[in-house]
Design a protein around this motif. Sequence first.
Motif, mmCIF file in Angstrom:
data_model
loop_
_atom_site.group_PDB
_atom_site.id
_atom_site.type_symbol
_atom_site.label_atom_id
_atom_site.label_comp_id
_atom_site.label_asym_id
_atom_site.label_seq_id
_atom_site.Cartn_x
_atom_site.Cartn_y
_atom_site.Cartn_z
ATOM 1 N N GLY A 197 0.494 -1.151 -0.023
ATOM 2 C CA GLY A 197 -0.094 0.135 -0.142
ATOM 3 C C GLY A 197 0.861 1.360 -0.054
ATOM 4 O O GLY A 197 2.072 1.131 0.276
ATOM 5 N N ALA A 198 0.030 2.401 -0.377
ATOM 6 C CA ALA A 198 0.928 3.626 -0.517
ATOM 7 C C ALA A 198 1.135 4.196 0.724
ATOM 8 O O ALA A 198 0.715 3.843 1.963
ATOM 9 C CB ALA A 198 -0.195 4.776 -1.155
ATOM 10 N N LYS A 221 2.808 1.275 -6.558
ATOM 11 C CA LYS A 221 2.364 1.604 -7.798
ATOM 12 C C LYS A 221 1.640 2.895 -7.762
ATOM 13 O O LYS A 221 1.835 3.639 -8.571
ATOM 14 C CB LYS A 221 1.828 0.609 -8.608
ATOM 15 C CG LYS A 221 1.467 0.832 -10.175
ATOM 16 C CD LYS A 221 0.785 -0.391 -10.744
ATOM 17 C CE LYS A 221 0.645 -0.184 -12.423
ATOM 18 N NZ LYS A 221 0.371 -1.291 -13.116
ATOM 19 N N ASP A 222 0.733 3.002 -6.984
ATOM 20 C CA ASP A 222 0.001 4.213 -6.727
ATOM 21 C C ASP A 222 0.404 5.447 -6.551
ATOM 22 O O ASP A 222 -0.103 6.393 -6.758
ATOM 23 C CB ASP A 222 -1.064 4.046 -5.702
ATOM 24 C CG ASP A 222 -2.065 2.846 -5.758
ATOM 25 O OD1 ASP A 222 -2.541 2.514 -7.167
ATOM 26 O OD2 ASP A 222 -3.021 2.336 -4.988
ATOM 27 N N GLU A 223 1.785 5.174 -6.100
ATOM 28 C CA GLU A 223 2.633 6.731 -5.916
ATOM 29 C C GLU A 223 3.485 6.734 -7.022
ATOM 30 O O GLU A 223 4.497 7.409 -6.786
ATOM 31 C CB GLU A 223 3.277 6.544 -4.759
ATOM 32 C CG GLU A 223 2.155 6.544 -3.520
ATOM 33 C CD GLU A 223 2.579 6.536 -2.058
ATOM 34 O OE1 GLU A 223 2.889 7.502 -1.547
ATOM 35 O OE2 GLU A 223 3.205 5.438 -1.859
ATOM 36 N N CYS A 224 3.449 6.187 -8.082
ATOM 37 C CA CYS A 224 4.288 6.409 -9.329
ATOM 38 C C CYS A 224 4.602 7.880 -9.719
ATOM 39 O O CYS A 224 5.366 8.378 -10.025
ATOM 40 C CB CYS A 224 3.823 5.846 -10.469
ATOM 41 S SG CYS A 224 4.493 3.769 -10.538
ATOM 42 N N THR A 241 3.094 -3.642 -6.487
ATOM 43 C CA THR A 241 1.686 -3.764 -5.875
ATOM 44 C C THR A 241 1.474 -5.045 -4.670
ATOM 45 O O THR A 241 0.906 -4.913 -3.951
ATOM 46 C CB THR A 241 0.585 -3.958 -6.940
ATOM 47 O OG1 THR A 241 0.854 -5.035 -7.731
ATOM 48 C CG2 THR A 241 0.587 -2.639 -7.801
ATOM 49 N N CYS A 262 7.098 3.016 -13.969
ATOM 50 C CA CYS A 262 5.841 3.472 -13.655
ATOM 51 C C CYS A 262 5.224 4.227 -14.998
ATOM 52 O O CYS A 262 6.038 4.654 -15.926
ATOM 53 C CB CYS A 262 6.308 4.743 -12.851
ATOM 54 S SG CYS A 262 6.507 4.131 -10.945
#
Length: 262
Positions: A197-198, A221-224, A241, A262
């Motif tokens: 998680g981020a 990945k959510d913070e790429c 992830t 990313c």
Amino acid sequence: MPNLSRRSVVLSVCAAVLAALFAVAAFAPLPISIVEPGLTANVLGADNGTQVITVTGVPVRTTTGQLRLVTIQATAPNASVHFIDVWRAWFKKSQAAMPRDSVYPSGGSVKEIEKANQQQMEQSQADATTAALKHIGLSPSQVHVTLRLADVGGPSAGLLFSLGIIDKIDGDGHGGDLTGGRTIAGTGTIDGSGKVGAVGGVPLKEQAARRDGATVFLVPKDECSDAKAELPSGLKLVPVTTLDGALSALSALRAGQPTPVC
């Protein structure tokens, strides 16, 4: 002429009021924290003379390379931050101004925040251990893992703890190191199923990683988008992830194959 004088007086009063308001705004405390790159620690080694990861019940490997968790450091939750501090941080690549609630989400007193951060770290360590042992195929009844790291709180070291446990016990599954001898840094929470998680503060964490010798940085990945915006030169960015995905990416790095981007 009298009208002009009256107008001048009104303008002078308005200017004085505005100046007073700006002065109050400049010196009024803001619900902001100033953050900057913090310490990093190699989870495969020792911190202040104490091994970060200790495993008993199964044979443990001698590892090479490094797996460095990264942190940010922030102004104390009870510190006064003013407009001028935010203004200065705006022009410094090594600093950022963040809402205090995003840095200290638990609120409350300093002691309450420290307690909440410690609880988050303990839960993160438990989840990291569960995810790592599940990947290896070991039961907690077979092996005991102790994680010790001073002056670090919160859940953002979870991914690196899991990778460190796996490297200590199983390595790459064929007797080699997960790192391939590299200095690899990263950040990300992890749950017991291995989901990453981020965490926030990624650009500053990248700076800390590169400062301390990392050449690869594992990022949720959510913070790429944030990670790419200010990526330091010489640092390879690898989005993940899941724990399995992170391990696959490290395997590709060791083999000289392409990794996710990313």
